[in-house]
Design an enzyme around this catalytic site. Structure first.
Site, PDB file in Angstrom:
ATOM      1  N   CYS A   2       0.829  -1.198   0.000  1.00 23.14           N
ATOM      2  CA  CYS A   2       0.000   0.000   0.000  1.00 23.14           C
ATOM      3  C   CYS A   2       0.867   1.251   0.000  1.00 23.14           C
ATOM      4  O   CYS A   2       2.087   1.199  -0.101  1.00 23.14           O
ATOM      5  CB  CYS A   2      -0.893   0.025   1.244  1.00 23.14           C
ATOM      6  SG  CYS A   2      -1.856  -1.475   1.504  1.00 23.14           S
ATOM      7  N   LEU A  51      -3.187  -1.946  -2.192  1.00 22.13           N
ATOM      8  CA  LEU A  51      -3.050  -2.955  -3.235  1.00 22.13           C
ATOM      9  C   LEU A  51      -3.338  -4.296  -2.567  1.00 22.13           C
ATOM     10  O   LEU A  51      -2.590  -4.724  -1.684  1.00 22.13           O
ATOM     11  CB  LEU A  51      -1.638  -2.936  -3.824  1.00 22.13           C
ATOM     12  CG  LEU A  51      -1.325  -3.964  -4.907  1.00 22.13           C
ATOM     13  CD1 LEU A  51      -2.161  -3.708  -6.155  1.00 22.13           C
ATOM     14  CD2 LEU A  51       0.168  -3.941  -5.252  1.00 22.13           C
ATOM     15  N   ASN A  75       1.889  -0.140   5.214  1.00 27.94           N
ATOM     16  CA  ASN A  75       2.380  -0.481   3.877  1.00 27.94           C
ATOM     17  C   ASN A  75       3.372  -1.618   4.029  1.00 27.94           C
ATOM     18  O   ASN A  75       4.405  -1.446   4.683  1.00 27.94           O
ATOM     19  CB  ASN A  75       3.062   0.740   3.242  1.00 27.94           C
ATOM     20  CG  ASN A  75       3.853   0.393   1.996  1.00 27.94           C
ATOM     21  OD1 ASN A  75       3.528  -0.554   1.293  1.00 27.94           O
ATOM     22  ND2 ASN A  75       4.896   1.159   1.737  1.00 27.94           N
ATOM     23  N   GLY A  76       3.078  -2.786   3.447  1.00 21.62           N
ATOM     24  CA  GLY A  76       4.060  -3.864   3.520  1.00 21.62           C
ATOM     25  C   GLY A  76       3.453  -5.235   3.701  1.00 21.62           C
ATOM     26  O   GLY A  76       2.268  -5.460   3.448  1.00 21.62           O
TER      27      GLY A  76
END
Length: 633
Positions: A2, A51, A75-76
């Site tokens: 993300c 995502l 994010n990750g």
């Protein structure tokens, strides 16, 4: 995978602005086109572009605990999230989703900031504690995922990309001159600075904490130590095989289709080999090449793909167009001119047509001593530096300097010229002398006297700082530490993150599994790099894992024939950019820039690194400073 963005107004009367947050998130839609979410409350507003990779239906962010007092934007990937989930459930926590974001929420409730020590993976996340009115930003140990921030004394603005911070309109767009100075030599801006004055990178393995009414506190929570273990060579070989295999298997975790970037070299083929052991699926593989065979790896990649029975895809890289160059610079946020960046962008774009996740071999050269600069450093230390100084300065250097540059990527003449250029730099630059593209003499010719008066002309200060933190270790260990903590997060991994996320593709890097990195750091230097053979112990570990045609080949890398293109298709574009940039005209001596152009075009010397770097700098300035751009072309 993300992108995150947010702002925290620490003033007593501070109130977050949801419209500003929406504007910030809109600039990074490429990082997460599948979903968008935000949390706005009191002084805090932050959100996520998602995502979807894991738990496609249940992973909406930001995510809160049951009471709504703790919120996470993330994010990750946390590869051990299933194990942590079981531990947390045994401690009484209850989960509503299968996604790893919720593991971060409950782990933070259970362990506080120490939770980061338990996460295995690549991540940058923000934790908002509404009860304590405090914000924490965390970046993974090796710096695989970036996070930036701006602090003006009362407000902290942060994001996965600088352009998200700029979209807040709370940050003045000004060039950081010290960063410009470092960039010309290194081809990237060393952390924690960026090319924007006032915007900072959170360093790898660090966290930032800010409470209402306070100041940001940045501190390290992890570092790698190069302390040899008392193990046999066979123990190290077995350890490498086991840990790399586990690292690859963990990174196959996905609810969407994934593939492998394949060059046919040691690292990418090892990733493919272990991936094939862990799955029965026919994996798609992707490689790039050029019309110039000296820059391509077609044959090796084809043989490896055939050997492992993959669904192989080949992408031809044509001479770069101005449109692609400028779009890539926009996605990078700041100039970072690794010559593989734009080919990697093209590779990711094509791979995204088939998959959402790709495994890559980045990190293998840093972890297991794979770069030519390690060879150059040893040759210089053992032989060349022992020649009498007058012989080196007055005979060898002038003779080699005037050899004409050859059009192929490497070759004896090109390698010799690059070796002599690096060997002439101060020894304090360590092995990075062969990855540094300026000198004190060139600085005086290139920069204006006014510019040099405004900066501290100490080019190797970042290297000294990192080398000093390596501790009491031998030279090779110190060089490896500099690679892992300076060049890898600020150059290699920045390229991987920005160019892949520009195409909404997640890239995973098994060689940077922190358990593997820590184990490799304990291997004695004489096993890693005896003689002049790089990756020695790693090659031994791969015997029986990789076929001989892979084990016996040298390093190539995703580069591109930019030096030839600047003399051909990109010649007019180059000269127009360099002579027309107000930034360059203000701070550089344009007569010397013209000399660099002329010498390069006539093949007197290869100045492609400096010229390409200045081109990217001019593009960046036009897009981000002159044009005030927040959207891609």
């Amino acid at each position: 995978m993300c992108g995150i963005a947010g702002l925290f107004d620490t003033r007593a009367e501070g109130r977050a602005d949801g419209e500003t947050l929406s504007r910030m998130l809109d600039t990074i839609v490429h990082r997460g086109p599948d979903d968008v979410g935000s949390h706005v409350g009191g002084p805090m507003a932050f959100g996520t572009r998602r995502l979807k990779i894991i738990d496609l239906d249940g992973g909406h962010q930001p995510m809160a605990n049951e009471e709504g007092t703790l919120w996470v934007a993330y994010n990750g990937e946390i590869y051990n999230h299933a194990t942590l989930r079981r531990e947390l459930e045994q401690a009484g926590h209850r989960f509503r989703t299968r996604c790893d974001t919720e593991v971060i929420v409950h782990a933070w409730e259970e362990f506080g900031p120490a939770a980061a020590d338990r996460f295995e993976g690549q991540f940058a996340f923000a934790v908002w504690d509404a009860a304590a009115q405090s914000l924490t930003l965390v970046r993974d140990r090796l710096g695989i995922k970036p996070v930036y921030y701006h602090w003006d004394g009362t407000r902290l603005v942060f994001g996965s990309e600088i352009k998200a911070i700029l979209a807040s309109d709370l940050v003045p767009r000004e060039v950081d001159l010290e960063s410009l100075y470092f960039y010309v030599g290194y081809e990237f801006v060393p952390a924690p600075a960026t090319m924007f004055r006032g915007v900072r990178k959170l360093p790898a393995g660090h966290r930032l904490t800010l409470a209402a009414g306070g100041e940001p506190v940045v501190e390290s929570y992890w570092d790698v130590r190069f302390e040899s273990a008392e193990l046999s060579e066979e123990d190290y070989v077995r350890g490498i095989r086991r840990l790399l295999g586990e690292a690859v298997e963990k990174r196959l975790m996905s609810d969407v289709r994934l593939g492998v970037f394949l060059s046919g070299g040691l690292d990418s083929t090892a990733v493919l080999a272990y991936a094939k052991q862990a799955t029965d699926e026919k994996l798609p593989t992707f490689t790039i090449g050029y019309r110039d065979d000296t820059f391509s790896e077609w044959d090796y990649a084809r043989r490896a793909a055939a050997y492992y029975g993959t669904e192989h895809h080949e992408i031809v890289i044509e001479p770069l167009t101005p449109e692609l160059i400028e779009k890539s610079v926009w996605h990078l946020d700041e100039p970072m001119t690794d010559l593989s960046s734009m080919p990697f962008h093209v590779l990711c774009r094509h791979a995204r047509e088939e998959v959402t996740v790709c495994l890559s071999g980045e990190g293998g050269d840093e972890v297991f001593v794979g770069y030519d600069r390690f060879i150059a450093s040893k040759i210089d230390r053992l032989w060349y530096s022992r020649l009498p100084a007058p012989l080196r300065r007055h005979v060898v250097e002038p003779a080699v300097r005037w050899l004409p540059d050859q059009p192929q990527k490497k070759g004896t003449v090109n390698l010799l010229k690059r070796f002599i250029e690096g060997a002439a730099l101060p020894i304090e630059a360590e092995h990075m002398r062969w990855q540094y593209f300026s000198s004190a003499a060139q600085d005086r010719r290139l920069f204006t006297p006014t510019f040099l008066e405004r900066v501290v002309p100490d080019p190797f200060a970042p290297i000294r700082d990192h080398a000093g933190r390596a501790g009491d270790v031998d030279r090779l260990a110190r060089e490896c530490y500099v690679d892992l903590r300076l060049t890898m997060p600020d150059s290699v991994l920045m390229k991987v993150d920005k160019m892949s996320m520009a195409t909404s593709l997640e890239v995973r890097v098994p060689f940077l599994d922190h358990a593997l990195v820590e184990f490799a750091a304990r291997i004695p230097s004489d096993l890693k790099f005896p003689g002049l053979r790089t990756k020695s112990i790693y090659r031994k570990a791969m015997v029986g894992v990789l076929p001989p045609f892979v084990l016996d080949r040298g390093k190539q890398g995703y580069s591109l024939p930019i030096k030839n293109w600047l003399r051909g298709d990109l010649r007019g574009y180059m000269t127009g950019l360099l002579r027309g940039s107000p930034l360059l005209r203000e701070h550089l001596q344009m007569g010397h820039v013209d000399t660099l152009i002329d010498e390069h075009l006539r093949r007197v010397r290869n100045h492609n690194h400096v010229l390409w770097g200045l081109m990217n700098l001019a593009i960046w300035h036009r897009r981000f400073i002159e044009g005030q751009a927040v959207q891609a072309a």
